[in-house]
Each structure stands twice: as structure tokens, then as C-alpha cells.
Design a protein around this motif. Structure first.
Motif, PDB file in Angstrom:
ATOM      1  N   LEU A  68      -4.278   7.878  -4.392  1.00  0.00           N
ATOM      2  CA  LEU A  68      -2.953   7.434  -3.688  1.00  0.00           C
ATOM      3  C   LEU A  68      -1.708   7.242  -4.452  1.00  0.00           C
ATOM      4  CD1 LEU A  68      -3.952   8.304  -0.170  1.00  0.00           C
ATOM      5  CD2 LEU A  68      -2.565   9.762  -1.519  1.00  0.00           C
ATOM      6  N   ILE A  78       0.712   3.826  -2.831  1.00  0.00           N
ATOM      7  CA  ILE A  78       1.293   3.304  -1.937  1.00  0.00           C
ATOM      8  C   ILE A  78       1.883   2.450  -1.464  1.00  0.00           C
ATOM      9  CG2 ILE A  78      -1.085   3.836  -0.747  1.00  0.00           C
ATOM     10  CD1 ILE A  78      -2.286   1.147  -1.205  1.00  0.00           C
ATOM     11  N   ASP A 100      -3.190   2.882  -5.307  1.00  0.00           N
ATOM     12  CA  ASP A 100      -4.772   2.886  -3.819  1.00  0.00           C
ATOM     13  C   ASP A 100      -5.936   2.743  -4.276  1.00  0.00           C
ATOM     14  OD1 ASP A 100      -5.648   2.354  -1.350  1.00  0.00           O
ATOM     15  OD2 ASP A 100      -6.051   3.937  -1.332  1.00  0.00           O
ATOM     16  N   ARG A 121       2.044   2.651   3.765  1.00  0.00           N
ATOM     17  CA  ARG A 121       2.317   3.696   3.532  1.00  0.00           C
ATOM     18  C   ARG A 121       2.288   4.752   1.897  1.00  0.00           C
ATOM     19  NH1 ARG A 121       5.768   5.769   7.450  1.00  0.00           N
ATOM     20  NH2 ARG A 121       5.645   4.589   9.087  1.00  0.00           N
ATOM     21  N   ILE A 122       2.243   6.065   1.988  1.00  0.00           N
ATOM     22  CA  ILE A 122       1.859   6.821   1.301  1.00  0.00           C
ATOM     23  C   ILE A 122       3.546   7.366   0.174  1.00  0.00           C
ATOM     24  CG2 ILE A 122       0.395   8.631   0.487  1.00  0.00           C
ATOM     25  CD1 ILE A 122      -1.539   8.802   2.392  1.00  0.00           C
ATOM     26  N   LEU A 147      -0.731   5.589   5.664  1.00  0.00           N
ATOM     27  CA  LEU A 147      -2.045   5.027   5.625  1.00  0.00           C
ATOM     28  C   LEU A 147      -2.978   4.438   6.443  1.00  0.00           C
ATOM     29  CD1 LEU A 147      -4.646   6.336   3.766  1.00  0.00           C
ATOM     30  CD2 LEU A 147      -3.984   4.381   2.040  1.00  0.00           C
ATOM     31  N   ARG A 207      -8.384   2.513   5.737  1.00  0.00           N
ATOM     32  CA  ARG A 207      -8.509   3.835   4.653  1.00  0.00           C
ATOM     33  C   ARG A 207      -8.312   2.635   3.363  1.00  0.00           C
ATOM     34  NH1 ARG A 207      -6.798   9.195   6.373  1.00  0.00           N
ATOM     35  NH2 ARG A 207      -7.078   9.638   4.670  1.00  0.00           N
TER      36      ARG A 207
END
Length: 281
Positions: A79, A81, A95, A112-113, A157, A161
């Protein structure tokens, strides 16, 4: 937002990659100020990038946006981010563990993604290997300039995680204080541990002028052992002599006066390097 955008990469300065990122940032907005943290991170060394962010970030005003690109997984399904720290700073990054030290030291408020398919430099859709230009600095500049807000950046997100690297925190084992050697002071070859000055002074009761037995390990194997003095500064020992001191990030460090501890003793830093120190009786 502070309008400051600070860049960190492992790109080096030998080609046009960093200049390209500057150009993209200023295409987004002429009202921001772009600065460099470093572009000398050891290639692919995410742990080192994580440390350098934590070393630097508190000296910039809240609202500053950091872009950190140490991204061996570029173009994969990892990801992208934006993390908002509890200090009010922002980090735009893969990420992949880059915010590990920041999470430990300062805390992450929200993440946030970035949707890489749409939130990217226009015209870059066919590029999969330069996300520093196409994704990270582009979105970092939009955030720093106020063109978008943090809450407008993609899906949430959960903080638990986010990918984190293992940190071997300092502690005690009998009469020994133990820790990790997180980083080297690159130009001078000092070893910087993660043993905080407060723990060293208040709990271990280290005293300047005293001698301590130092052991450095790589993957659990002893690589270096010597008795060293704990002193205030390098000049408190003779040139070429090794010493223990408190460094500029307020942790215990090892150095050689006007020398290089890393090359002199064939040691290094990172999650595989550890240290223990005991009083010399």
C-alpha cells in the motif's frame, strides 16, 4: 498546514530523480517550500529510513509533510499511505515499515490509503517503478499546499494494521544494560544505540569517568568486546581512543576520537546488531 514538504529517499544525487521530484512538487504549487532530509539512505534499507525520520521530525513545525521513499516493493501490491502523527506531522510513504520508529516514539493518530490508480501525477499511469515522483511527492505537495486535506485522502487504514518492523527495545539483564544498535553516524562511523540517556543515567546509574565493559553482537554472535570510558565528549580521550558518550538524539553511543568506530572494529548497525554494557569492576 505549514506548507513545508521534506523529502527523504535512497535515490542518491547522482542522477535526476530527486530534481524530478522537486519539479513535480513545484508544478503542484509554487507556494510550498521543498527541503531535503536526506537522499543518502542505504539502498532498500527501510529500517534506516525509519530511524532518520524519527531523528528529524520533531525539529519541524506541526503540519509539515514528509515524503519518505525507501521502496524495494515499488509497483507491487504493497500500500501507499499517508500517516498523521500525534504530533501533527504527516508522512507520505509506502506501507513497508517506514513509520516504525515514529509509531514507537510519537504515536500515529490516523492513516489513510492513497488510491494509486487515480491519485497520481497526471500522465504517469503507465509508470510502475517511480512512485516517488508519481505518487508520493505529488500527493505530498497537494497536502502541504492545502489543495487536499488529510481526510480527503482515500480510505482509512486502521493504525494497528500498518506494517511495522521489529524493534528490540533497551532493557536490563542482570547487571547489564542491553539494546539495539539502530544506526551509524554515517560520516564519522559512530555507533548509535537505542539505550535512552534517562535509562542509562537514572536506572543503570552510569557515571562519567567510569569504565564499562562493552560487547557488540551480530545476529547473537560476539563481534567486539572492550572496556571503554564513559565521557562527555570526544576530546575527553586521546585521538584514536574509543569511548562511550551520549549522542545528539540522547542515546548511548560508541565512537573513536577523530576516527571511525565502524571500520576500526568491523561492526555495523541495524536490527541484527545488539549491545550489552556492564560496569567494569
Amino acid at each position: 498546514m505549514s506548507k513545508h514538504l521534506v523529502l527523504q529517499t535512497d535515490f542518491g544525487l547522482q542522477d535526476g530523480a530527486v530534481s524530478t521530484m522537486y519539479g513535480v512538487a513545484y508544478q503542484v504549487s509554487d507556494d510550498i517550500v521543498v527541503s531535503d532530509l536526506t537522499h543518502g539512505i542505504t539502498p532498500f534499507n527501510i529500517f534506516e529510513g525509519s530511524f532518520r525520520l524519527a531523528q528529524t521530525i520533531k525539529y519541524w513545525q506541526p503540519g509539515t509533510v514528509f515524503v519518505s521513499v525507501v521502496d524495494p516493493g515499488v509497483g507491487s501490491d504493497r500500500l501507499s499511505i499517508v500517516a498523521k502523527l500525534k504530533t501533527g506531522h504527516f508522512v507520505v510513504t509506502p506501507d513497508n515499515g517506514t513509520i516504525t520508529h515514529l509509531a514507537e516514539l510519537y504515536g500515529i493518530e490516523a492513516v489513510r490509503i492513497i488510491d494509486e490508480s487515480i491519485d497520481r501525477l497526471p500522465g504517469s499511469e503507465k509508470s510502475a517503478t517511480f512512485h516517488g515522483r508519481d505518487i508520493y511527492v505529488y500527493n505530498g505537495a497537494r497536502l502541504a499546499s492545502g489543495q487536499i486535506t488529510f481526510d480527503e485522502i482515500g480510505d482509512i487504514l486502521p493504525v494497528d494494521r500498518v506494517v511495522k518492523l521489529p524493534l528490540h527495545l533497551a532493557g536490563f539483564n542482570g547487571d547489564a544494560i542491553e539494546g539495539n544498535i539502530d544506526i551509524t553516524d554515517v560520516n564519522f562511523g559512530s555507533l548509535w544505540t537505542n539505550i535512552p540517556e534517562e535509562m542509562w543515567t537514572n536506572n543503570f546509574h552510569a557515571t562519567q569517568g567510569n569504565q564499562y565493559r562493552v560487547r557488540v553482537y551480530h545476529q547473537g554472535r560476539l563481534q567486539y568486546e572492550e572496556t571503554l570510558p564513559y565521557v562527555k565528549t570526544f576530546a575527553d580521550v586521546q585521538p584514536g581512543e574509543s569511548l562511550i558518550y551520549i549522542n545528539s538524539v540522547y542515546t548511548v553511543a560508541l565512537a573513536v576520537h577523530t576516527g571511525n568506530f565502524v571500520t576500526a572494529h568491523n561492526v555495523g548497525a541495524g536490527p541484527d546488531w545488539s549491545i550489552d554494557i556492564t560496569p567494569e569492576n
